[in-house]
Design a protein around this motif. Structure first.
Motif, PDB file in Angstrom:
ATOM      1  N   ILE A  66      -6.322   2.052  -7.866  1.00 21.60           N
ATOM      2  CA  ILE A  66      -6.069   3.449  -8.183  1.00 21.60           C
ATOM      3  C   ILE A  66      -5.605   3.497  -9.637  1.00 21.60           C
ATOM      4  O   ILE A  66      -4.695   2.772 -10.018  1.00 21.60           O
ATOM      5  CB  ILE A  66      -5.042   4.088  -7.216  1.00 21.60           C
ATOM      6  CG1 ILE A  66      -4.797   5.559  -7.564  1.00 21.60           C
ATOM      7  CG2 ILE A  66      -3.756   3.297  -7.137  1.00 21.60           C
ATOM      8  CD1 ILE A  66      -4.026   6.308  -6.490  1.00 21.60           C
ATOM      9  N   ASN A 107      -8.589   4.458   5.605  1.00 23.13           N
ATOM     10  CA  ASN A 107      -9.940   4.396   5.063  1.00 23.13           C
ATOM     11  C   ASN A 107     -10.893   4.018   6.193  1.00 23.13           C
ATOM     12  O   ASN A 107     -10.807   2.922   6.745  1.00 23.13           O
ATOM     13  CB  ASN A 107     -10.016   3.378   3.929  1.00 23.13           C
ATOM     14  CG  ASN A 107     -11.393   3.286   3.319  1.00 23.13           C
ATOM     15  OD1 ASN A 107     -12.280   2.646   3.862  1.00 23.13           O
ATOM     16  ND2 ASN A 107     -11.574   3.941   2.178  1.00 23.13           N
ATOM     17  N   PHE A 136      -7.761  -2.569  -2.996  1.00 25.72           N
ATOM     18  CA  PHE A 136      -8.065  -1.243  -3.521  1.00 25.72           C
ATOM     19  C   PHE A 136      -7.517  -1.098  -4.928  1.00 25.72           C
ATOM     20  O   PHE A 136      -6.681  -1.891  -5.383  1.00 25.72           O
ATOM     21  CB  PHE A 136      -7.514  -0.144  -2.611  1.00 25.72           C
ATOM     22  CG  PHE A 136      -6.015  -0.128  -2.479  1.00 25.72           C
ATOM     23  CD1 PHE A 136      -5.203   0.515  -3.408  1.00 25.72           C
ATOM     24  CD2 PHE A 136      -5.395  -0.771  -1.410  1.00 25.72           C
ATOM     25  CE1 PHE A 136      -3.829   0.528  -3.285  1.00 25.72           C
ATOM     26  CE2 PHE A 136      -4.008  -0.771  -1.283  1.00 25.72           C
ATOM     27  CZ  PHE A 136      -3.221  -0.114  -2.224  1.00 25.72           C
ATOM     28  N   HIS A 184      -4.658  -2.536  -9.667  1.00 24.84           N
ATOM     29  CA  HIS A 184      -5.584  -3.203  -8.759  1.00 24.84           C
ATOM     30  C   HIS A 184      -4.769  -4.025  -7.761  1.00 24.84           C
ATOM     31  O   HIS A 184      -4.030  -4.939  -8.154  1.00 24.84           O
ATOM     32  CB  HIS A 184      -6.541  -4.100  -9.542  1.00 24.84           C
ATOM     33  CG  HIS A 184      -7.370  -3.336 -10.527  1.00 24.84           C
ATOM     34  ND1 HIS A 184      -6.859  -2.881 -11.729  1.00 24.84           N
ATOM     35  CD2 HIS A 184      -8.653  -2.920 -10.473  1.00 24.84           C
ATOM     36  CE1 HIS A 184      -7.808  -2.227 -12.385  1.00 24.84           C
ATOM     37  NE2 HIS A 184      -8.905  -2.242 -11.642  1.00 24.84           N
ATOM     38  N   VAL A 207      -4.945   3.050   2.630  1.00 25.95           N
ATOM     39  CA  VAL A 207      -4.980   3.018   1.164  1.00 25.95           C
ATOM     40  C   VAL A 207      -4.467   4.355   0.635  1.00 25.95           C
ATOM     41  O   VAL A 207      -4.504   5.367   1.337  1.00 25.95           O
ATOM     42  CB  VAL A 207      -6.419   2.778   0.633  1.00 25.95           C
ATOM     43  CG1 VAL A 207      -6.984   1.463   1.157  1.00 25.95           C
ATOM     44  CG2 VAL A 207      -7.339   3.935   0.997  1.00 25.95           C
ATOM     45  N   ALA A 245      -8.019   6.226  -3.805  1.00 29.12           N
ATOM     46  CA  ALA A 245      -8.225   4.840  -4.225  1.00 29.12           C
ATOM     47  C   ALA A 245      -9.676   4.434  -4.007  1.00 29.12           C
ATOM     48  O   ALA A 245     -10.371   4.952  -3.135  1.00 29.12           O
ATOM     49  CB  ALA A 245      -7.300   3.908  -3.454  1.00 29.12           C
ATOM     50  N   ARG A 246     -10.127   3.485  -4.817  1.00 28.39           N
ATOM     51  CA  ARG A 246     -11.452   2.900  -4.630  1.00 28.39           C
ATOM     52  C   ARG A 246     -11.272   1.484  -4.099  1.00 28.39           C
ATOM     53  O   ARG A 246     -10.279   0.814  -4.409  1.00 28.39           O
ATOM     54  CB  ARG A 246     -12.230   2.905  -5.944  1.00 28.39           C
ATOM     55  CG  ARG A 246     -11.544   2.200  -7.099  1.00 28.39           C
ATOM     56  CD  ARG A 246     -12.160   2.577  -8.444  1.00 28.39           C
ATOM     57  NE  ARG A 246     -11.575   1.813  -9.533  1.00 28.39           N
ATOM     58  CZ  ARG A 246     -10.431   2.128 -10.137  1.00 28.39           C
ATOM     59  NH1 ARG A 246      -9.750   3.197  -9.752  1.00 28.39           N
ATOM     60  NH2 ARG A 246      -9.975   1.380 -11.132  1.00 28.39           N
ATOM     61  N   LEU A 247     -12.230   1.027  -3.319  1.00 31.62           N
ATOM     62  CA  LEU A 247     -12.093  -0.269  -2.668  1.00 31.62           C
ATOM     63  C   LEU A 247     -12.482  -1.417  -3.594  1.00 31.62           C
ATOM     64  O   LEU A 247     -13.354  -1.271  -4.449  1.00 31.62           O
ATOM     65  CB  LEU A 247     -12.957  -0.312  -1.412  1.00 31.62           C
ATOM     66  CG  LEU A 247     -12.629   0.704  -0.320  1.00 31.62           C
ATOM     67  CD1 LEU A 247     -13.462   0.428   0.924  1.00 31.62           C
ATOM     68  CD2 LEU A 247     -11.140   0.712   0.013  1.00 31.62           C
ATOM     69  N   ALA A 305       0.826  -1.209   0.000  1.00 31.97           N
ATOM     70  CA  ALA A 305       0.000   0.000   0.000  1.00 31.97           C
ATOM     71  C   ALA A 305       0.861   1.260   0.000  1.00 31.97           C
ATOM     72  O   ALA A 305       0.610   2.203  -0.766  1.00 31.97           O
ATOM     73  CB  ALA A 305      -0.948  -0.002   1.194  1.00 31.97           C
TER      74      ALA A 305
END
Length: 252
Positions: free
Chosen positions: A145, A97, A143, A149, A127, A131-133, A83
């Motif tokens: 970005i 997060n 996560f 992935h 994260v 970033a998206r989970l 991360a």
């Protein structure tokens, strides 16, 4: 992304993989799952838990491939540094997060975790900013970005993540294959196979030796996205084998 080909690189991160203490169980599953949604794994690398290696490799491959998938290094221990490295590669802060943190705190309460164990577990809630989970039914989320992935190294957790992620990816037509075997040596059919490859440039041809019941042979594999072309190549492979005095063997 090209309509004809959507490409991916897989980075398997972990000193334990390079030392041989742990055998990778993720690449084959990832490649198979991604192919079904039209994403072709073109390259895979095993790299150590070394920050500069992770950062430089990420920055290289995310420019060359449509998608990058990493496994490993997002657990609760000091050597889980993926991360941080992804955040560094994208030049963004690493943040906590709260969605993940609250889930972990809930687990901690139910399981009676000590403060020390909770603090270690909360490392998994960090994260890169923005970033998206990546949801999972097992363990903490991964996560993503941009086109990178980041997934767990534990096979059960990774498989849960990719099962949910794969249907959301923008892919092309999946690659299919046809296989025909024969009790013939590779050298015997090498020239004929080269000529066939030159005639079907849109299909990838490969030859793979085998041994069964004390007899040596070769499995010929055609890979491509056009089913009609694959059938044509498979028919040509059977003819090639018969022309060389052998009987075609159907392979899965």
């Amino acid at each position: 992304m090209s309509a004809e080909s959507v490409t991916a690189c897989v980075l398997l991160i972990g000193n334990e993989l390079l030392s041989g203490r742990t055998q990778d169980a993720n690449l084959a599953h990832l490649a198979t799952t991604l192919n079904e949604v039209g994403v072709s794994v073109r390259e895979a690398r095993v790299i150590p838990d070394v920050p500069e290696v992770i950062v430089s490799t990420l920055n290289e491959v995310r420019q060359r491939f449509d998608y990058v998938f990493t496994t490993g290094g997002i657990g609760p221990t000091h050597d889980d540094i993926t991360a941080e490295c992804v955040a560094q590669a994208f030049a963004v802060p690493l943040i906590m997060n709260e969605e993940i943190a609250e889930t972990i705190r809930g687990y901690a309460k139910v399981r009676g975790m000590s403060e020390a164990v909770l603090a270690a577990s909360l490392r998994m809630a960090r994260v890169p900013e923005g970033a998206r989970l990546l949801p999972t039914d097992v363990g903490a989320p991964g996560f993503a970005i941009s086109n990178v992935h980041v997934m767990a190294g534990i096979p059960a957790v990774m498989q849960s993540m990719i099962s949910k992620l794969a249907p959301t990816l923008a892919g092309a037509r999946p690659v299919r294959s046809r296989s025909v075997g024969a009790y013939l040596g590779e050298s015997t059919i090498a020239d004929a196979l080269t000529a066939l490859q030159n005639a079907f440039t849109d299909v990838d041809l490969g030859s793979y030796p085998f041994s069964e019941d004390g007899r040596y042979g070769t499995t010929l594999v055609a890979r491509g996205t056009d089913e009609a072309r694959l059938e044509a190549v498979a028919a040509a492979l059977r003819t090639l084998i018969i022309d060389h005095g052998a009987e075609p063997l159907e392979r899965s």
